[in-house]
Design an enzyme around this catalytic site. Structure first.
Site, short mmCIF file in Angstrom:
data_model
loop_
_atom_site.label_atom_id
_atom_site.label_comp_id
_atom_site.label_asym_id
_atom_site.label_seq_id
_atom_site.Cartn_x
_atom_site.Cartn_y
_atom_site.Cartn_z
N THR A 152 0.87 -1.18 0.00
CA THR A 152 0.00 0.00 0.00
C THR A 152 0.91 1.24 0.00
OG1 THR A 152 -0.23 -0.24 2.41
CG2 THR A 152 -2.03 -1.07 1.04
N LYS A 178 4.21 -6.89 4.04
CA LYS A 178 3.93 -5.52 3.66
C LYS A 178 3.64 -4.74 4.94
CE LYS A 178 0.54 -3.46 3.34
NZ LYS A 178 -0.17 -2.48 4.27
N THR A 189 -0.71 -2.92 10.72
CA THR A 189 -1.31 -3.02 9.39
C THR A 189 -0.29 -3.71 8.51
OG1 THR A 189 -2.30 -1.87 7.52
CG2 THR A 189 -0.61 -0.69 8.73
N GLU A 273 6.89 5.03 7.34
CA GLU A 273 6.49 6.24 6.64
C GLU A 273 7.21 7.48 7.18
OE1 GLU A 273 2.00 5.06 5.15
OE2 GLU A 273 2.23 6.38 6.87
N ASN A 400 -0.05 10.66 6.72
CA ASN A 400 -1.21 10.09 7.39
C ASN A 400 -2.36 11.09 7.53
OD1 ASN A 400 -0.74 7.17 8.39
ND2 ASN A 400 1.22 8.20 8.61
N THR A 405 -8.10 11.68 2.28
CA THR A 405 -8.63 12.90 1.64
C THR A 405 -7.69 13.44 0.58
OG1 THR A 405 -7.67 14.24 3.41
CG2 THR A 405 -9.97 13.57 3.65
#
Length: 405
Positions: A152, A178, A189, A273, A400, A405
């Site tokens: 992802t 992942k 996740t 991230e 994040n 959005t």
């Protein structure tokens, strides 16, 4: 004997594929398939979040087992918080794969990762599964394609293979994973599929996986947020015709599996991230492993510790104070801390060190090493834990805050 492989090669009797069915608006690969040519013994470890994705529920119903044929994984949609429709969709995915492979739906496992609270686009998935089956191959390229289709926000595919020599013969252990955020123990996740051509019982498979996950995937944290979807699956198909004959063989096999799990788990942290630093935390000298783990976890998930490291600030007070609120009854006078092998806190008191030099070192190197040692008093002993985390940067916040959005 344990030998790691830089080229991620599948064990005997496994095939994989990674294809695009259309879940992701970007058009990137989003459907991964892992297939054993023969029924495989399988076990799983799953998130302990009470809010779970539909695939977690389905997999928990089906493992441990001795007849698993495949794992189907979609990325781009977590199929979590989707009610009965989500469960029906997860079962439908397994039924479609089973139809193509000629086996029972209960012999297929399923995972999903991505946005929470959106129903799966079953029309594109149903159409995509036969294409994924047609693309199956035992090649290194097909293995890389499967690892890529799981991604992802990952920036690279995560895969690793180890070869293990037992008294009955050599076997391979290969895995993919992942994950890059929403990472916390038990687990994250994060999805992982690990395959071996060793012959194992369902009980052995379960024991091996739980032991190794506890020391790897459950010892990483990016942000302390436990996901709804995290799953680690182990499949053993016995195609190498080699089984652990004694305790030494079993230990060798466990070491190999733990190496694969550790490589995959730490690659998630290296891909965290927005991260600038990869942080290893060794906590040593505690009476129980659980106590050492609690201390390490508090340090790893402290926003103040993580932001200090982002700023290359050897602020040892934040680290020791995080250890102090872990709920373990130790005496500070026996506590010492090093940062990148520089003693900054010794036996409960500040140590003399060149703060500017240590800060410059932290700035120039991606890896940061924290070692906290309890050398006596209450709660002390011989147990230790290694834990891995990342720092917390503005880029993490940007990624994040823009996620949906």
């Amino acid at each position: 004997m344990l030998e790691s492989k830089q080229t991620a090669t599948l064990p005997s009797g496994f095939q994989t594929s990674g294809t695009t069915c259309g879940i992701k608006a970007s058009g990137k690969p989003d459907l991964a398939l892992f297939v054993s040519d023969t029924p495989a013994v399988s076990a799983g470890v799953f998130t302990t979040n009470r809010v779970v994705g539909a695939p977690v529920t389905i997999c928990k119903e089906r493992v441990p087992a001795s007849s698993i044929r495949a794992v189907i994984i979609n990325s781009g949609n977590a199929n979590a918080c989707t009610g009965n429709q989500g469960l029906d969709d997860a079962r439908a995915m397994t039924a479609r794969v089973a139809e193509a492979l000629g086996c029972n739906a209960e012999d297929i496992l399923v995972c999903s990762t991505g946005i929470i609270g959106v129903n799966l686009p079953m029309d594109v998935i149903t159409a995509g599964i036969p294409k994924a089956v047609d693309a199956l191959a035992p090649s290194d390229d097909a293995f890389k394609a499967a690892a890529t289709a799981m991604m992802t926000t990952d920036t690279f595919a995560k895969q690793f293979t180890a070869s293990v020599g037992m008294s009955s013969g050599a076997v391979k252990i290969a895995g993919v994973a992942k994950g890059a955020a929403m990472i916390a123990p038990n687990m994250a996740t994060m999805l992982s599929v690990i395959m071996t051509d060793a012959a194992l019982t369902a009980e052995q498979c379960d024991d091996l996986l739980k032991h190794c996950v506890e020391r790897t995937f459950n010892s990483i944290s990016v942000d302390g947020h436990m996901s709804t979807s995290d799953t680690v699956l182990l499949l053993a198909n016995g195609a190498a015709d080699a089984a652990p004959a004694d305790d030494n063989d079993f230990q060798t096999l466990r070491d190999g599996l733990q190496q694969v799990c550790e490589e995959l788990a730490t690659s998630i942290i290296r891909d965290a991230e927005g991260a600038d630093h990869f942080i290893t935390i060794d906590v040593e000298g505690f009476e129980t492993r659980d106590a050492a783990f609690k201390v390490a976890k508090e340090i790893a998930e402290s926003a103040l510790v993580k932001t200090a490291i982002t700023g290359n600030d050897p602020n040892w007070g934040r680290i020791t104070s995080a250890a102090g609120y872990a709920g373990i009854d130790f005496d500070t006078v026996h506590l010492s801390l090093t940062i990148n092998n520089t003693v900054v806190f010794k036996d409960g008191a500040p140590a003399n060190f060149d703060e500017a030099e240590l800060s410059a070192q932290m700035k120039s190197e991606r890896d940061v090493y924290l070692r906290l040692v309890l050398s006596g008093g209450p709660a002390s002993g011989k147990e230790s834990v290694c834990f891995w985390t990342s720092d917390l940067t503005q880029e993490y916040v940007r990624l994040n805050s823009d996620y949906t959005t």
